[in-house]
Motif scaffolding. Sequence first.
Motif, PDB file in Angstrom:
ATOM      1  N   THR A   1       0.788  -1.199   0.000  1.00 19.57           N
ATOM      2  CA  THR A   1       0.000   0.000   0.000  1.00 19.57           C
ATOM      3  C   THR A   1       0.827   1.258   0.000  1.00 19.57           C
ATOM      4  O   THR A   1       1.975   1.276   0.399  1.00 19.57           O
ATOM      5  CB  THR A   1      -0.886   0.058   1.236  1.00 19.57           C
ATOM      6  OG1 THR A   1      -0.030   0.072   2.360  1.00 19.57           O
ATOM      7  CG2 THR A   1      -1.806  -1.129   1.313  1.00 19.57           C
ATOM      8  N   LEU A   2       0.184   2.309  -0.443  1.00 22.09           N
ATOM      9  CA  LEU A   2       0.749   3.638  -0.449  1.00 22.09           C
ATOM     10  C   LEU A   2      -0.294   4.602   0.036  1.00 22.09           C
ATOM     11  O   LEU A   2      -1.454   4.413  -0.216  1.00 22.09           O
ATOM     12  CB  LEU A   2       1.094   4.070  -1.878  1.00 22.09           C
ATOM     13  CG  LEU A   2       2.295   3.397  -2.494  1.00 22.09           C
ATOM     14  CD1 LEU A   2       2.469   3.916  -3.875  1.00 22.09           C
ATOM     15  CD2 LEU A   2       3.495   3.703  -1.655  1.00 22.09           C
ATOM     16  N   GLU A   3       0.150   5.647   0.620  1.00 20.86           N
ATOM     17  CA  GLU A   3      -0.794   6.709   0.919  1.00 20.86           C
ATOM     18  C   GLU A   3      -0.462   7.855   0.015  1.00 20.86           C
ATOM     19  O   GLU A   3       0.605   8.440   0.110  1.00 20.86           O
ATOM     20  CB  GLU A   3      -0.691   7.156   2.373  1.00 20.86           C
ATOM     21  CG  GLU A   3      -1.673   8.264   2.670  1.00 20.86           C
ATOM     22  CD  GLU A   3      -1.746   8.568   4.155  1.00 20.86           C
ATOM     23  OE1 GLU A   3      -2.545   9.420   4.510  1.00 20.86           O
ATOM     24  OE2 GLU A   3      -0.992   7.965   4.916  1.00 20.86           O
TER      25      GLU A   3
ATOM     26  N   LYS B   1       9.975   5.040   7.878  1.00 18.07           N
ATOM     27  CA  LYS B   1      10.034   3.586   7.933  1.00 18.07           C
ATOM     28  C   LYS B   1       8.622   3.028   7.842  1.00 18.07           C
ATOM     29  O   LYS B   1       7.731   3.470   8.530  1.00 18.07           O
ATOM     30  CB  LYS B   1      10.683   3.124   9.242  1.00 18.07           C
ATOM     31  CG  LYS B   1      12.179   3.395   9.286  1.00 18.07           C
ATOM     32  CD  LYS B   1      12.778   2.834  10.537  1.00 18.07           C
ATOM     33  CE  LYS B   1      14.282   3.086  10.576  1.00 18.07           C
ATOM     34  NZ  LYS B   1      14.899   2.563  11.789  1.00 18.07           N
ATOM     35  N   THR B   2       8.450   2.047   6.998  1.00 21.67           N
ATOM     36  CA  THR B   2       7.135   1.445   6.849  1.00 21.67           C
ATOM     37  C   THR B   2       7.247  -0.066   6.788  1.00 21.67           C
ATOM     38  O   THR B   2       8.310  -0.613   6.560  1.00 21.67           O
ATOM     39  CB  THR B   2       6.456   1.919   5.548  1.00 21.67           C
ATOM     40  OG1 THR B   2       7.279   1.533   4.462  1.00 21.67           O
ATOM     41  CG2 THR B   2       6.263   3.419   5.533  1.00 21.67           C
ATOM     42  N   ASN B   3       6.155  -0.707   6.981  1.00 24.94           N
ATOM     43  CA  ASN B   3       6.111  -2.156   6.912  1.00 24.94           C
ATOM     44  C   ASN B   3       4.683  -2.528   6.566  1.00 24.94           C
ATOM     45  O   ASN B   3       3.936  -3.011   7.385  1.00 24.94           O
ATOM     46  CB  ASN B   3       6.523  -2.747   8.256  1.00 24.94           C
ATOM     47  CG  ASN B   3       6.566  -4.249   8.192  1.00 24.94           C
ATOM     48  OD1 ASN B   3       6.624  -4.813   7.116  1.00 24.94           O
ATOM     49  ND2 ASN B   3       6.543  -4.903   9.341  1.00 24.94           N
ATOM     50  N   ASN B   4       4.295  -2.254   5.350  1.00 33.58           N
ATOM     51  CA  ASN B   4       2.900  -2.353   4.958  1.00 33.58           C
ATOM     52  C   ASN B   4       2.561  -3.691   4.350  1.00 33.58           C
ATOM     53  O   ASN B   4       3.410  -4.435   3.911  1.00 33.58           O
ATOM     54  CB  ASN B   4       2.565  -1.241   3.963  1.00 33.58           C
ATOM     55  CG  ASN B   4       2.743   0.122   4.562  1.00 33.58           C
ATOM     56  OD1 ASN B   4       2.634   0.280   5.760  1.00 33.58           O
ATOM     57  ND2 ASN B   4       3.031   1.100   3.736  1.00 33.58           N
ATOM     58  N   ILE B   5       1.263  -3.987   4.294  1.00 25.67           N
ATOM     59  CA  ILE B   5       0.783  -5.221   3.713  1.00 25.67           C
ATOM     60  C   ILE B   5      -0.360  -4.910   2.770  1.00 25.67           C
ATOM     61  O   ILE B   5      -0.917  -3.827   2.802  1.00 25.67           O
ATOM     62  CB  ILE B   5       0.327  -6.213   4.798  1.00 25.67           C
ATOM     63  CG1 ILE B   5      -0.743  -5.569   5.686  1.00 25.67           C
ATOM     64  CG2 ILE B   5       1.494  -6.677   5.635  1.00 25.67           C
ATOM     65  CD1 ILE B   5      -1.294  -6.489   6.739  1.00 25.67           C
ATOM     66  N   PHE B   6      -0.712  -5.851   1.918  1.00 24.04           N
ATOM     67  CA  PHE B   6      -1.751  -5.555   0.938  1.00 24.04           C
ATOM     68  C   PHE B   6      -3.054  -6.297   1.185  1.00 24.04           C
ATOM     69  O   PHE B   6      -4.101  -5.789   1.013  1.00 24.04           O
ATOM     70  CB  PHE B   6      -1.256  -5.846  -0.481  1.00 24.04           C
ATOM     71  CG  PHE B   6      -2.169  -5.310  -1.523  1.00 24.04           C
ATOM     72  CD1 PHE B   6      -2.003  -4.025  -1.983  1.00 24.04           C
ATOM     73  CD2 PHE B   6      -3.195  -6.067  -2.027  1.00 24.04           C
ATOM     74  CE1 PHE B   6      -2.855  -3.516  -2.942  1.00 24.04           C
ATOM     75  CE2 PHE B   6      -4.035  -5.567  -2.990  1.00 24.04           C
ATOM     76  CZ  PHE B   6      -3.869  -4.289  -3.443  1.00 24.04           C
ATOM     77  N   ASP B   7      -3.099  -7.475   1.525  1.00 28.08           N
ATOM     78  CA  ASP B   7      -4.245  -8.278   1.912  1.00 28.08           C
ATOM     79  C   ASP B   7      -3.859  -9.729   1.770  1.00 28.08           C
ATOM     80  O   ASP B   7      -4.225 -10.372   0.804  1.00 28.08           O
ATOM     81  CB  ASP B   7      -5.493  -7.973   1.075  1.00 28.08           C
ATOM     82  CG  ASP B   7      -6.736  -8.601   1.696  1.00 28.08           C
ATOM     83  OD1 ASP B   7      -7.794  -8.517   1.088  1.00 28.08           O
ATOM     84  OD2 ASP B   7      -6.642  -9.199   2.765  1.00 28.08           O
TER      85      ASP B   7
ATOM     86  N   GLY C   1      -3.500   0.090   5.267  1.00 31.59           N
ATOM     87  CA  GLY C   1      -2.110  -0.203   5.584  1.00 31.59           C
ATOM     88  C   GLY C   1      -1.105   0.866   5.240  1.00 31.59           C
ATOM     89  O   GLY C   1       0.087   0.686   5.461  1.00 31.59           O
ATOM     90  N   GLN C   2      -1.567   1.999   4.712  1.00 28.86           N
ATOM     91  CA  GLN C   2      -0.631   3.040   4.281  1.00 28.86           C
ATOM     92  C   GLN C   2       0.109   3.673   5.462  1.00 28.86           C
ATOM     93  O   GLN C   2      -0.494   4.071   6.444  1.00 28.86           O
ATOM     94  CB  GLN C   2      -1.387   4.129   3.506  1.00 28.86           C
ATOM     95  CG  GLN C   2      -1.928   3.655   2.178  1.00 28.86           C
ATOM     96  CD  GLN C   2      -2.908   4.628   1.567  1.00 28.86           C
ATOM     97  OE1 GLN C   2      -3.215   5.660   2.149  1.00 28.86           O
ATOM     98  NE2 GLN C   2      -3.423   4.293   0.397  1.00 28.86           N
ATOM     99  N   GLN C   3       1.434   3.718   5.331  1.00 25.13           N
ATOM    100  CA  GLN C   3       2.285   4.454   6.258  1.00 25.13           C
ATOM    101  C   GLN C   3       2.278   3.926   7.687  1.00 25.13           C
ATOM    102  O   GLN C   3       2.578   4.661   8.621  1.00 25.13           O
ATOM    103  CB  GLN C   3       1.893   5.944   6.276  1.00 25.13           C
ATOM    104  CG  GLN C   3       1.835   6.599   4.910  1.00 25.13           C
ATOM    105  CD  GLN C   3       3.199   6.625   4.235  1.00 25.13           C
ATOM    106  OE1 GLN C   3       4.198   6.920   4.862  1.00 25.13           O
ATOM    107  NE2 GLN C   3       3.224   6.302   2.964  1.00 25.13           N
TER     108      GLN C   3
END
Length: 378
Positions: free
Chosen positions: A55-57, A74-80, A194-196
């Motif tokens: 994801t992105l914001e 720092k990010t650690n995002n997921i998509f589904d 999940g953004q940011q």
Amino acid sequence: MALRRSARLNAVTNSVQPTIQAKKTNRAQQTSGVTKARKTPAKGKKTVGLTLERTLENPTPSKTAKADTAKQEKTNNIFDPLPTDRSISRLRSTPPPLDRPVEPHRTNATLLTPHGSSLVAYPPGTENASPSKTGRPRPTATTGTLLEKAVAHLIATDSRLEPVIKQHPCPLFSPEGLAEEVDPFRSLVVSIIGQQVSGAAAKSIKNKFVALFNSGDSGDNAPEASRFPKPEEIIKCDIATLRTAGLSQRKAEYIQGLSQKFASGELSARMLLNASDEELLEKLTAVRGLGKWSVEMFACFALKRIDVFSTGDLGVQRGCAAFMGKDVSKLKAKGGGKFKYMAEKDMLELAAKFAPYRSLFMWYMWRVEDVDIAVLTT
């Protein structure tokens, strides 16, 4: 169109057994538009799955220029990472179909609607229908032959790819990957959630968000299989209530805006199924909270479109530069803005000869420099 920021993700999957493993790297820092790999050596292996939840914001339209120069975070995002129960059940109980027609410039995944029905671009019996009757190109492959055709084209175009391909089989466009059922509305909503934020935070917020529409659930302990809300339900839920799940004001507005587009029919699983690559990009980037990079990743990893190529991803740039024999470490030291490793024009020229299988070429560009694609796949 300005490129948006991208972020590294953690991929988690409980649905499909992976076919390859990717090196585990430290969390990437987010910069303008791309995924950036750290130089720290990997200490272990991470499983690569088959569902994207990345994801992105995106900033509001009036602040795009500022967003492109935003500070690293720092990010650690997921998509589904968790597909629907229907997908899990079918993939575990039956072998993947090998004869469903597919076509490079259309969605090759089976899409679920928010109301439970499923759609494919070429239903049984339409594979031989003329394009004028179906409104779609005549299919050129099946779920059993698409990856085989794509791999053969890549190797015939440039034989240097052969050892990389043999070492890293791609699960994304395999029969198992193409058998996955995707709920695009859920995937896009969760991508915004999940953004940011860290992966743990994203999961917690998602569970609380789903629990708002499942009275028996309780926040962090909400089961992953809880019913995901329909667009109409989200529209009826006010912003203040959505924020109790941990969403920011902006994210709550983004999700409501996306829900309104699905509820009105402006966006739908059928539209995502039939739209050309250009139409898909135009329609989805018009949604607040979704930018070009995130749409490209969604098209490739969720919709299983096999001719997507993202010049704005730093990992792809690195891979392309290394593939062309450039010293990536020296290019990195020189800087160069968004295209610090390779000019966009040069990347497009390089990728053009791999059409109509540029998604697979892009996948292998992440592998060329051992960029951790586990953060991109599901």
